[in-house]
Every structure is written in C-alpha cells, then in structure tokens.
Enzyme design. Sequence first.
Site, PDB file in Angstrom:
ATOM      1  N   THR A  93       9.828   0.908   8.265  1.00 15.65           N
ATOM      2  CA  THR A  93       8.680  -0.001   8.229  1.00 15.65           C
ATOM      3  C   THR A  93       7.683   0.561   7.225  1.00 15.65           C
ATOM      4  O   THR A  93       7.129   1.643   7.440  1.00 15.65           O
ATOM      5  CB  THR A  93       8.012  -0.089   9.615  1.00 15.65           C
ATOM      6  OG1 THR A  93       8.971  -0.558  10.553  1.00 15.65           O
ATOM      7  CG2 THR A  93       6.827  -1.050   9.583  1.00 15.65           C
ATOM      8  N   LYS A 168       7.824  -8.404   9.321  1.00 12.61           N
ATOM      9  CA  LYS A 168       7.636  -7.353  10.336  1.00 12.61           C
ATOM     10  C   LYS A 168       6.146  -7.130  10.641  1.00 12.61           C
ATOM     11  O   LYS A 168       5.741  -7.080  11.800  1.00 12.61           O
ATOM     12  CB  LYS A 168       8.280  -6.060   9.819  1.00 12.61           C
ATOM     13  CG  LYS A 168       7.887  -4.798  10.530  1.00 12.61           C
ATOM     14  CD  LYS A 168       8.692  -4.548  11.761  1.00 12.61           C
ATOM     15  CE  LYS A 168       8.186  -3.305  12.500  1.00 12.61           C
ATOM     16  NZ  LYS A 168       8.876  -3.059  13.730  1.00 12.61           N
ATOM     17  N   LYS A 243       0.126   2.295  13.114  1.00 12.92           N
ATOM     18  CA  LYS A 243       0.721   2.323  11.758  1.00 12.92           C
ATOM     19  C   LYS A 243       0.956   0.888  11.266  1.00 12.92           C
ATOM     20  O   LYS A 243       0.592   0.533  10.141  1.00 12.92           O
ATOM     21  CB  LYS A 243       2.048   3.097  11.791  1.00 12.92           C
ATOM     22  CG  LYS A 243       2.825   3.000  10.477  1.00 12.92           C
ATOM     23  CD  LYS A 243       4.242   3.563  10.587  1.00 12.92           C
ATOM     24  CE  LYS A 243       5.032   3.164   9.332  1.00 12.92           C
ATOM     25  NZ  LYS A 243       6.411   3.589   9.326  1.00 12.92           N
TER      26      LYS A 243
END
Length: 289
Positions: A93, A168, A243
């Site tokens: 990611t 995402k 994050k």
Amino acid sequence: MKIAFIGLGNMGGGMAANLVKAGHAVSAFDLSADALARAKDSGCATFGSVREAVAGVDVVVSMLPNGAIVDSVYGADVIGHAPTGAILIDCSTIDVDTARKVGEAAAAAGYEMVDSPVSGGIAAANAGTLTFMAGGSDSAFARAEPILAAMGKAVIHAGGAGAGQAAKICNNMLLGIHMNGTCEAFRLAEKLGLDLQKFFDISSVSSGQNWSMTAYCPVPGVGPVTPADNNYQGGFATALMLKDLKLAMEAATSAGATVPMGARAKELYEAFDQAGNGGLDFSAIIKTL
Ligand code: NAD
C-alpha cells in the site's frame, strides 16, 4: 512459473507460501533474516539480494512497507535486473504518485507492471483470501490476474497505473470515517439508555447499516466476534489505518479533492496513535469517546 517475492513480512510471508502451494517456484528476498527463515520453511528458495532473487524469473511480486522503499527497490534492483519479459506486481500500500512513477519507469524500460494493493489482513494473507485491486494496462492485468488469484478470493481491475492504490485509499478513507461514525452512534445510544445489542439489531437492518457495524462491531459482545471481543488485539492496527489515511490526505491534496470527513478521521487516528495505541485494532478508537 518462477516468481521472485520481495518483502516477506506479516503479509508477504503468507502470500509467498500460497504461491508455493499453487505450484510456483518462489525466489524470496527480505532484509530480515527471520522473515527469510520463515520463507524457507514455507518452501521458498532464499537469496541474499533483490538482484539475485529476480534473475531469470517470469514474475516479480513485492509486499513492502512504503512508497520510498518500493521506489528504491524497483529503481535500483528490479528494473534492469529482472528479465524484461517478467511481469512486475507491487502489492504494497503506497501513495498513488509513487505507484504511477514506478509504473512509468518500468514501462520505459520495457516491462509490464501492475500496482495491486490488497484488502484483508494477515489472516487473509495466510488463508489466500485477500481482495486485490489492480492498476495497469489490460495486458498487464491479464498476466497478473492468475498470480494474484493464487493468493486471493477476488481480483479486480481498477483501471490504469496507480488505479489500484487509488481504489485502496478511497476505500480505507471511507472505512476510517464509518468506523468513527459507528463508534459515536454506539456511545450516544448508550448515553441515551439504549441496550447496545438492541441498537445493533435495529441499526444493522436500517439506514445506518455499514461494514464497521455489521462485520467489525467496535463494541465487545455485540454482533459477530471481532477484535473488540479480544481486547482490541489483532485485526487491523491503528498505525496502519493512520498510514492509509495519510496517503488519502496526500492524494486528496495532489488531486484537489475536498475531504473534510477523511481529514477529521486522520486527525482522530493520529491523536489515538500518538497516545500509544498504534498497535491496537483500529476499532479501539471507541475507547476515546
Ligand atoms: P511488515 O513490516 O510485516 O513486512 C514488510 C517486510 O518488508 C519486512 O519483512 C521488511 O524486512 C521487508 N523490507 C523492508 N525493506 C525492504 C527492502 N528494501 N528489501 C527487501 N525487504 C524489505 O509489513 P506488512 O504488515 O507485511 O505490510 C506490507 C504492506 O502491506 C504494507 O504496505 C501495508 O500497508 C500493506 N498491508 C498490510 C496489512 C496488514 O494487515 N498488515 C493489510 C493490508 C495491506
């Protein structure tokens, strides 16, 4: 197929093991000796550098902590070192801009590449039930799809380079927002004297219904078994949610999108993380209310 796997941590370890189970020859590299030893136990061949691991392979898969590391690993040791016929698949990611930059550098050197981050945590990585959202050309996706299918339950082509990362972070920004909203609704219900199981029974079949409530309820003893029932251990760490929210805020700034709820969710998770709760499941934020 011959597959190089770079980054065999919490997620990558289980993913590489599933590629071995699917009959692939996996060449593993990680900076951590422990991660490499676990990869060896699960049937991977281990190497002392990225360059050695990618030599002669058909596929490169990576599962690394952040964009700076992905950029440096691909820039220094994958591009120009793996065979140009190899398909490159980054499952980390990372930020959309870096994903696009690395994809462009790969294309300029004659490679096909997809960015393919995952939804699902360590248990799904081990069980081979991840959801992959992939960005890249149609032909790159067609080549990556069977490899990803060996590690997941769903593989979706999101669009061109960077689209996997975009999907995402939009998804996880929404998750951060509705988890906070769900926590607030339960706490207000409690203050108003409602039985929380009754509130769950009503809201989970009413217009407040959402995944944080029905699949991941932040209240212990209510709804399905979740990390809340295990003192908020395991699950999806607050530090990882933070994050992803930081990546979403960077992307919103870069794209000129207005995201006031996402920005607030990021502030709330930042404060919760700074108070020493980064290792707790992200649903534990209910404790602040
Ligand atoms: P992790 O820290 O457990 O694993 C990362 C691995 O990369 C480590 O073993 C580390 O030694 C290795 N590494 C770092 N730099 C390297 C380099 N230069 N060369 C080779 N190896 C290197 O992290 P994780 O939980 O497995 O997460 C990996 C990625 O997956 C992250 O981008 C994360 O955001 C994403 N992700 C994690 C989860 C989760 O629940 N853990 C869920 C979805 C997505």
